[in-house]
Motif scaffolding. Structure first.
Motif, mmCIF file in Angstrom:
data_model
loop_
_atom_site.group_PDB
_atom_site.id
_atom_site.type_symbol
_atom_site.label_atom_id
_atom_site.label_comp_id
_atom_site.label_asym_id
_atom_site.label_seq_id
_atom_site.Cartn_x
_atom_site.Cartn_y
_atom_site.Cartn_z
ATOM 1 N N GLY A 246 -20.501 -66.317 -5.976
ATOM 2 C CA GLY A 246 -21.590 -65.936 -6.857
ATOM 3 C C GLY A 246 -21.573 -64.471 -7.214
ATOM 4 O O GLY A 246 -20.539 -63.912 -7.604
ATOM 5 N N ASN A 247 -22.721 -63.813 -7.054
ATOM 6 C CA ASN A 247 -22.875 -62.408 -7.403
ATOM 7 C C ASN A 247 -23.223 -61.599 -6.157
ATOM 8 O O ASN A 247 -23.581 -62.144 -5.108
ATOM 9 C CB ASN A 247 -23.982 -62.243 -8.452
ATOM 10 C CG ASN A 247 -23.717 -63.096 -9.684
ATOM 11 O OD1 ASN A 247 -22.622 -63.082 -10.233
ATOM 12 N ND2 ASN A 247 -24.732 -63.843 -10.121
ATOM 13 N N VAL A 248 -23.142 -60.271 -6.289
ATOM 14 C CA VAL A 248 -23.501 -59.368 -5.198
ATOM 15 C C VAL A 248 -24.564 -58.408 -5.715
ATOM 16 O O VAL A 248 -24.384 -57.785 -6.771
ATOM 17 C CB VAL A 248 -22.275 -58.574 -4.697
ATOM 18 C CG1 VAL A 248 -22.687 -57.552 -3.634
ATOM 19 C CG2 VAL A 248 -21.213 -59.512 -4.143
ATOM 20 N N SER A 249 -25.659 -58.301 -4.983
ATOM 21 C CA SER A 249 -26.725 -57.366 -5.342
ATOM 22 C C SER A 249 -27.263 -56.755 -4.053
ATOM 23 O O SER A 249 -28.034 -57.389 -3.325
ATOM 24 C CB SER A 249 -27.835 -58.082 -6.119
ATOM 25 O OG SER A 249 -28.868 -57.166 -6.468
ATOM 26 N N SER B 163 -12.983 -66.072 -9.001
ATOM 27 C CA SER B 163 -13.239 -66.158 -10.443
ATOM 28 C C SER B 163 -13.861 -67.502 -10.799
ATOM 29 O O SER B 163 -13.379 -68.545 -10.353
ATOM 30 C CB SER B 163 -11.940 -65.965 -11.220
ATOM 31 O OG SER B 163 -11.379 -64.695 -10.951
ATOM 32 N N PRO B 164 -14.932 -67.504 -11.582
ATOM 33 C CA PRO B 164 -15.547 -68.770 -12.013
ATOM 34 C C PRO B 164 -14.547 -69.632 -12.773
ATOM 35 O O PRO B 164 -13.695 -69.128 -13.506
ATOM 36 C CB PRO B 164 -16.701 -68.318 -12.917
ATOM 37 C CG PRO B 164 -16.991 -66.901 -12.495
ATOM 38 C CD PRO B 164 -15.670 -66.330 -12.092
ATOM 39 N N SER B 165 -14.661 -70.945 -12.581
ATOM 40 C CA SER B 165 -13.755 -71.862 -13.279
ATOM 41 C C SER B 165 -13.990 -71.829 -14.780
ATOM 42 O O SER B 165 -13.074 -72.092 -15.565
ATOM 43 C CB SER B 165 -13.929 -73.288 -12.740
ATOM 44 O OG SER B 165 -15.291 -73.701 -12.850
ATOM 45 N N ASP B 166 -15.222 -71.516 -15.203
ATOM 46 C CA ASP B 166 -15.537 -71.373 -16.613
ATOM 47 C C ASP B 166 -15.244 -69.930 -17.036
ATOM 48 O O ASP B 166 -15.901 -68.998 -16.572
ATOM 49 C CB ASP B 166 -17.011 -71.702 -16.864
ATOM 50 C CG ASP B 166 -17.387 -71.658 -18.345
ATOM 51 O OD1 ASP B 166 -16.563 -71.192 -19.159
ATOM 52 O OD2 ASP B 166 -18.502 -72.090 -18.681
ATOM 53 N N VAL C 237 -18.033 -67.408 -17.987
ATOM 54 C CA VAL C 237 -19.010 -66.960 -16.994
ATOM 55 C C VAL C 237 -18.504 -65.679 -16.344
ATOM 56 O O VAL C 237 -17.335 -65.579 -15.948
ATOM 57 C CB VAL C 237 -19.246 -68.040 -15.924
ATOM 58 C CG1 VAL C 237 -20.175 -67.519 -14.829
ATOM 59 C CG2 VAL C 237 -19.836 -69.290 -16.567
ATOM 60 N N THR C 238 -19.368 -64.683 -16.237
ATOM 61 C CA THR C 238 -19.023 -63.398 -15.640
ATOM 62 C C THR C 238 -19.855 -63.170 -14.385
ATOM 63 O O THR C 238 -21.069 -63.361 -14.390
ATOM 64 C CB THR C 238 -19.266 -62.247 -16.630
ATOM 65 O OG1 THR C 238 -18.435 -62.422 -17.780
ATOM 66 C CG2 THR C 238 -18.949 -60.900 -16.000
ATOM 67 N N GLN C 239 -19.199 -62.779 -13.309
ATOM 68 C CA GLN C 239 -19.912 -62.403 -12.096
ATOM 69 C C GLN C 239 -20.501 -61.005 -12.251
ATOM 70 O O GLN C 239 -20.152 -60.266 -13.179
ATOM 71 C CB GLN C 239 -18.964 -62.428 -10.894
ATOM 72 C CG GLN C 239 -18.446 -63.809 -10.520
ATOM 73 C CD GLN C 239 -17.382 -63.727 -9.436
ATOM 74 O OE1 GLN C 239 -16.329 -63.140 -9.643
ATOM 75 N NE2 GLN C 239 -17.652 -64.323 -8.287
ATOM 76 N N SER C 240 -21.377 -60.637 -11.327
ATOM 77 C CA SER C 240 -21.930 -59.285 -11.345
ATOM 78 C C SER C 240 -21.955 -58.720 -9.932
ATOM 79 O O SER C 240 -22.202 -59.451 -8.964
ATOM 80 C CB SER C 240 -23.347 -59.277 -11.932
ATOM 81 O OG SER C 240 -24.245 -60.008 -11.109
ATOM 82 N N PRO D 103 -11.842 -59.669 -10.510
ATOM 83 C CA PRO D 103 -11.379 -59.494 -11.896
ATOM 84 C C PRO D 103 -12.279 -60.100 -12.960
ATOM 85 O O PRO D 103 -12.090 -59.822 -14.135
ATOM 86 C CB PRO D 103 -9.998 -60.168 -11.883
ATOM 87 C CG PRO D 103 -10.012 -61.074 -10.705
ATOM 88 C CD PRO D 103 -10.909 -60.460 -9.703
ATOM 89 N N ARG D 104 -13.282 -60.882 -12.597
ATOM 90 C CA ARG D 104 -14.200 -61.449 -13.580
ATOM 91 C C ARG D 104 -15.622 -60.959 -13.374
ATOM 92 O O ARG D 104 -16.579 -61.608 -13.767
ATOM 93 C CB ARG D 104 -14.165 -62.984 -13.519
ATOM 94 C CG ARG D 104 -12.827 -63.589 -13.914
ATOM 95 C CD ARG D 104 -12.480 -63.275 -15.363
ATOM 96 N NE ARG D 104 -11.226 -63.876 -15.780
ATOM 97 C CZ ARG D 104 -10.043 -63.274 -15.717
ATOM 98 N NH1 ARG D 104 -9.958 -62.043 -15.251
ATOM 99 N NH2 ARG D 104 -8.946 -63.880 -16.107
#
Length: 479
Positions: free
Chosen positions: A375-378, A400-403, A406-409, A425-426
């Motif tokens: 997922g994401n990191v916050s 990396s998301p399969s789609d 979609v961009t991670q954050s 990388p995504r």
């Protein structure tokens, strides 16, 4: 008074001349025929000598492609190859107009400090030899000395290499093996080394904005001691380690804020010399960053840790190793995780967070941890506590998301400082405020404001998960 020659004498001279011409023609024809025969055989052997090397190198290329699949398509790596112990062997492949044959073996012979495998490739190329079954050339090196290097490479009836050294060249399995027809065989050995991701301070795929106007990017080498700023002091003994804060952007989008003590590269950008860039500038350096997938080489997950909620202390039962860490899969990472060392042994842990990371982590001295997240990191900078002091001991990897749309954050806010690496990388990476960061990052976009600073550790060049392979050694087995 002139004496006339008899007609019979003139005819005899003509016959003698014609006979002489005939004899010389026969001698010349014989010599020419012999030369042509020898030339044809020699040229065929020279061609076979060269083509056998082409075939061996083709086998090396095939093996290298399979090794790269272990990173990008592990499910299909070495499909169709036989596997004996730690050695993979390819089926023979025939190609080209001259029916060249190649085959290769691959074995993993070394684990680097990050647990990445290095591979040895041994490839054999065979070319048929046409013409007479004899050696037509030698490489004399002195009077009375006959070189026989070519002779030893031509197999007229038997495979000399297997007979003398065994099929793998290790003196095991020697045998007399007949060849179907005369051939020349040559062998090459290549070493494929793992490429790790942290060769620059900041590597960004699509856009870079930073550092903040009051921040900087520089470098040091943890092998020589802890970080301190010395990039503006040529007399400092660590000055040479301070100008490797390189920034690489795979697009034209580059926005400069504070100082960069290192090289800057873009793909089609318009970066010009600036008092804030203390390195070379190259606006014609394209690159790609492939999606990152979860490594398939990790061991089975341990059941003792499935969620990180509240305060959780992890005491691994064994120290593990870089290639065989203690592996855990967690569905939630919202609490505080403390990872302790096993006795005095260097301890290795890998965690796969299948969701977002919003908690904190405290890595005790002697611990090496890799955190994979879907997922994401916050988090705040103070939530990443690395008591080892080495960025390479705390590594984050964004799956990396399969789609592809979609961009991670990855969002890191003040207060606090941290030491870690990120390979995502995504992911869009944002850091706000004034954190002081030691490490390296690979991401999709990078944004840094305020007076946050980034210190690249040159020791990271050999750290991290493999992202590709490169050939670092090539030799021919001249036996």
């Amino acid at each position: 008074m002139r004496t006339l020659r008899q007609k019979s004498e003139g005819g005899s001279v003509l016959i003698c001349v014609l006979g002489t011409i005939l004899i010389l023609s026969l001698i010349g024809g014989t010599v020419l025929y012999s030369c042509i025969t020898r030339y044809n055989a020699a040229s065929g052997q020279v061609r076979g000598w060269k083509e056998s090397l082409y075939a061996a190198e083709a086998g090396g290329d095939l093996a290298y492609a399979e090794i790269r699949k272990t990173v990008f398509d592990s499910a299909h790596a070495f499909n169709g190859w036989t596997h004996t112990g730690a050695v993979y062997s390819s089926p023979p492949a025939t190609f080209g107009r001259d029916n060249l044959t190649t085959s290769a073996t691959v074995d993993a012979f070394y684990n680097d400090s990050s647990g990445n495998l290095w591979y040895r490739i041994r490839a054999k190329g065979v070319a048929p030899v046409l013409g007479l079954t004899r050696v037509t050339m030698d490489d004399r090196i002195g009077p009375g000395t006959r070189g026989d290097s070519l002779l030893r490479k031509i197999d007229f009836k038997y495979d000399h290499f297997i007979a003398a050294y065994g099929p793998n060249g290790d003196n095991a399995g020697k045998a007399i093996v007949s060849v179907a027809r005369p051939q020349i065989a040559r062998r090459v050995e290549l070493i494929a080394a793992a490429v790790t991701p942290f060769e620059a301070a900041i590597k960004v795929l699509t856009s870079f904005a930073g550092p903040g106007s009051a921040g900087l990017v520089d470098s040091y080498n943890s092998n020589n001691g802890p970080y301190y700023f010395c990039a503006n002091n040529p007399s400092d003994p660590r000055y040479n380690d301070s100008h490797s804060g390189a920034v690489a952007v795979g697009s034209a989008s580059f926005n400069l804020g504070g100082a960069i003590w290192g090289n800057v590269t873009t793909n089609g950008g318009n970066v010009r010399p600036s008092p804030n860039i203390h390195g070379t500038i190259d606006n014609n350096v394209p690159f790609t960053i492939p999606p990152y997938v979860m490594p398939s080489s990790l061991p089975l997950p341990l059941p003792s840790l499935t969620t990180i909620i509240g305060n959780v202390t992890l005491n691994p039962s064994t120290a593990g190793s870089a290639s065989n860490p203690n592996f855990y899969v967690v569905s939630s990472f919202s609490g505080k995780l403390t990872i302790k060392q096993v006795g005095t042994a260097e301890t290795y842990v890998a965690i796969h967070a299948t969701g977002d990371i919003t908690g904190s982590i405290d890595v005790k001295p002697g611990v090496h941890v890799k955190i994979y997240f879907d997922g994401n990191v916050s988090v705040k900078a103070q939530d990443i506590v690395n008591e080892t002091g080495l960025a390479g001991n705390v590594q984050f990897y964004g799956i990396s998301p399969s789609d592809p749309t979609v961009t991670q954050s990855i969002d890191i806010a003040s207060p606090g400082n941290f030491s870690a690496t990120f390979y995502a990388p995504r992911a869009d990476f944002h850091i706000n405020g004034n954190p002081d960061v030691t490490g390296a990052i690979v991401c999709k976009t990078f944004y840094e404001n305020g007076n946050a600073s980034w210190h690249y550790d040159r020791a990271l060049a050999a750290e991290g998960e493999r992202i590709d392979y490169r050939i670092v050694s090539y030799v021919e087995d001249m036996r």
